[in-house]
Design a protein around this motif. Structure first.
Motif, short mmCIF file in Angstrom:
data_model
loop_
_atom_site.label_atom_id
_atom_site.label_comp_id
_atom_site.label_asym_id
_atom_site.label_seq_id
_atom_site.Cartn_x
_atom_site.Cartn_y
_atom_site.Cartn_z
N TRP A 66 70.67 -35.80 30.89
CA TRP A 66 70.88 -36.16 29.47
C TRP A 66 69.87 -35.70 28.64
CZ3 TRP A 66 68.50 -38.81 25.25
CH2 TRP A 66 69.11 -38.48 24.08
N SER A 359 65.75 -43.78 26.46
CA SER A 359 66.08 -42.46 26.16
C SER A 359 66.31 -42.67 24.74
CB SER A 359 66.94 -41.62 27.01
OG SER A 359 66.60 -41.47 28.26
N GLN A 360 65.99 -41.19 23.99
CA GLN A 360 66.58 -41.45 22.64
C GLN A 360 66.55 -39.89 21.93
OE1 GLN A 360 64.08 -43.68 19.75
NE2 GLN A 360 63.88 -45.68 21.61
N GLN A 368 70.24 -31.88 18.09
CA GLN A 368 69.74 -33.07 18.64
C GLN A 368 68.34 -32.78 19.55
OE1 GLN A 368 71.71 -35.75 21.63
NE2 GLN A 368 71.25 -37.30 19.93
N ARG A 370 66.09 -34.37 21.98
CA ARG A 370 66.00 -35.50 23.03
C ARG A 370 64.81 -35.70 23.33
NH1 ARG A 370 72.09 -34.50 25.92
NH2 ARG A 370 73.22 -34.84 24.05
N ARG A 391 69.13 -44.32 19.90
CA ARG A 391 68.95 -44.89 21.60
C ARG A 391 70.19 -44.41 22.35
NH1 ARG A 391 64.82 -48.65 21.73
NH2 ARG A 391 64.49 -49.87 19.66
N HIS A 392 69.95 -43.75 23.68
CA HIS A 392 70.94 -43.53 24.50
C HIS A 392 70.99 -44.54 25.65
CE1 HIS A 392 73.47 -40.64 26.89
NE2 HIS A 392 72.74 -40.85 27.84
N PRO A 393 72.28 -44.83 25.76
CA PRO A 393 73.45 -44.33 25.13
C PRO A 393 74.01 -45.09 24.18
CG PRO A 393 74.12 -45.53 27.27
CD PRO A 393 72.66 -45.37 27.01
N GLY A 395 73.73 -45.60 20.85
CA GLY A 395 73.64 -45.18 19.48
C GLY A 395 72.92 -46.09 18.74
#
Length: 433
Positions: A66, A359-360, A368, A370, A391-393, A395
């Motif tokens: 990602w 992750s964000q 985007q 990352r 924030r991932h995943p 949102g």
């Protein structure tokens, strides 16, 4: 173009099993045997790659489906395979943890998994654990390294409990382990005996060389259709803080800035070095300013130079520790408060509880950007955020991004190759909401 090379992803059932120690020991052992070894780290991380670089003697890049993206991961692996005999990829957390996980990465590139197990409190049950790791996904399990093994007899019991799965190596319980602090491993440069320690662990890693040699090579091909990065920063000089207080920096970020056409110069705020006069923009990466708050507060030349750069409207990007050093004050790990540069109104306070991890992504006009966040401090400020990451995943809302004149500051650590045009806009002072 495709190259074939022996490659494994070193993973485990959870954090704390000894993945970094084992990967570092294996890298050092193979390097000392004359092999060319390249090491990668899965997921967002700064400290483990420093230790792995110390062990292998080569820069350690990040791989993440990602944050880095499949195409860039493929490019990095293909480049490494062209001049390496062995590629080691250290996983993150447990093998199947995260979205995407280390298992997802291994399957995406056809890399077999080498499972590390903490065998200190088990024997035959190791078989159940290993077969579960293999079959849950499933993954191509190349073998097992048993860590914290008590004796040769203990190792035999583990081996006999895993029919069809090679026990590639064992590592005895360590009297002296790799030292840690609140964010993870201590930086190698702070450990005088680091090479002696790595050599000792490599010596104690008992590798089944026959089983290792029969591991098949992996074909790793680059995508030749990838578009080159437009040199949007050509003719620009970027000054980057780099010392023990500002050391959390992805090697890929430097590569990206160079591909964008920028010239890079480095300086040390800890050594009271001012921002280089020729700099068109400044990058303050994360690190450990809380461990060096007194020295930073007394570095008058550095402080005056960053204030002058801000007054002159030179773009400044400050990530996490870099942002902490630009606030009004910083309370260190002992609770003592030290004045900082005052470019961002507010006070930073260290806390024992983790404030953010994961992750964000930041949605910019260019796309985007990352990255991730990982910090134990909090910023107490009345400044309204300019934007927020997601924030991932999930949102969900992530880190605040602050803007004060030419300064952009956040706890968010950006992975520059994820959106080079957004990075160029930041350093050109053209970043929009």
């Amino acid at each position: 173009m495709a190259s074939s090379v022996k490659a494994v992803l070193v993973s485990a059932v959870a954090s704390g099993q000894g993945k970094t120690t084992v990967t570092a020991a294996l890298a050092r052992k193979l390097v000392r045997s004359g092999m060319r070894v390249r090491v990668f780290k899965t997921g967002p991380d700064f400290l483990d790659p420093m230790m792995l670089q110390q062990a292998a003697g080569m820069p350690v890049q990040s791989l993440d489906l990602w944050m880095v993206g499949p195409d860039h991961c493929r490019k990095l692996l293909a480049q490494a395979s062209a001049d390496a005999d062995v590629i080691l990829i250290e996983g993150v957390m447990g093998l199947y943890d995260g979205t995407p996980s280390s298992a997802d990465l291994a399957r995406a590139f056809g890399v077999p998994v080498l499972a590390v197990i903490d065998a200190s409190a088990m024997a035959q049950t190791a078989g159940a654990l290993v077969l579960g790791l293999r079959d849950y996904g499933p993954v191509n399990l190349a073998g097992v390294i048993a860590n914290r093994v008590g004796s040769p007899g203990h190792a035999r019991m583990i081996k006999d409990a895993m029919p069809g799965v090679p026990l590639l190596a064992t590592l005895a319980r360590q009297e002296e382990s790799l030292p840690e602090r609140h964010l993870g491993l201590v930086q190698p440069g702070e450990i005088e005996t680091i090479d002696t320690l790595l050599d000792r662990i490599a010596d104690e890693l008992l590798l089944d060389t026959e089983a290792w040699q029969v591991l098949p090579p992996v074909a790793l091909a680059d995508d030749d259709a990838a578009e080159p990065v437009e040199p949007l920063l050509r003719g620009k000089t970027i000054a980057i803080a780099r010392d023990a207080a500002f050391a959390f920096l992805y090697p890929a970020n430097l590569d990206c800035l160079r591909e964008l056409g920028a010239e890079l110069v480095f300086f040390s705020p800890l050594e009271n070095e001012p921002v280089p006069k020729q700099a068109d923009a400044i990058y303050l990466p994360g690190g450990y300013p809380e461990l060096h708050a007194q020295r930073l507060s007394q570095a008058q030349a550095w402080q005056a130079s960053i204030r002058d750069a801000h007054a002159a409207q030179r773009p400044i990007l400050a990530e996490c520790g870099g942002m902490m050093a630009l606030t009004d004050s910083l309370a260190d790990t002992d609770g003592q408060t030290w004045p900082m540069t005052g470019l961002l109104r507010g006070q930073v306070v260290m806390q024992k509880r983790l404030a953010a991890l994961g992750s964000q992504g930041w949605s910019t006009p260019q796309g985007q950007l990352r990255g991730h966040a990982f910090h134990y401090s909090r910023l107490e400020t009345d400044v309204a955020p300019f934007a927020r990451t997601k924030r991932h995943p999930s949102g969900d809302a992530g880190e605040a991004i602050y803007r004060n004149g030419s300064l952009t500051a956040s706890y968010f650590h950006a992975y520059f190759p994820s959106c080079p045009s957004a990075v160029a806009a930041l350093f050109l002072g053209r970043a929009g909401a």
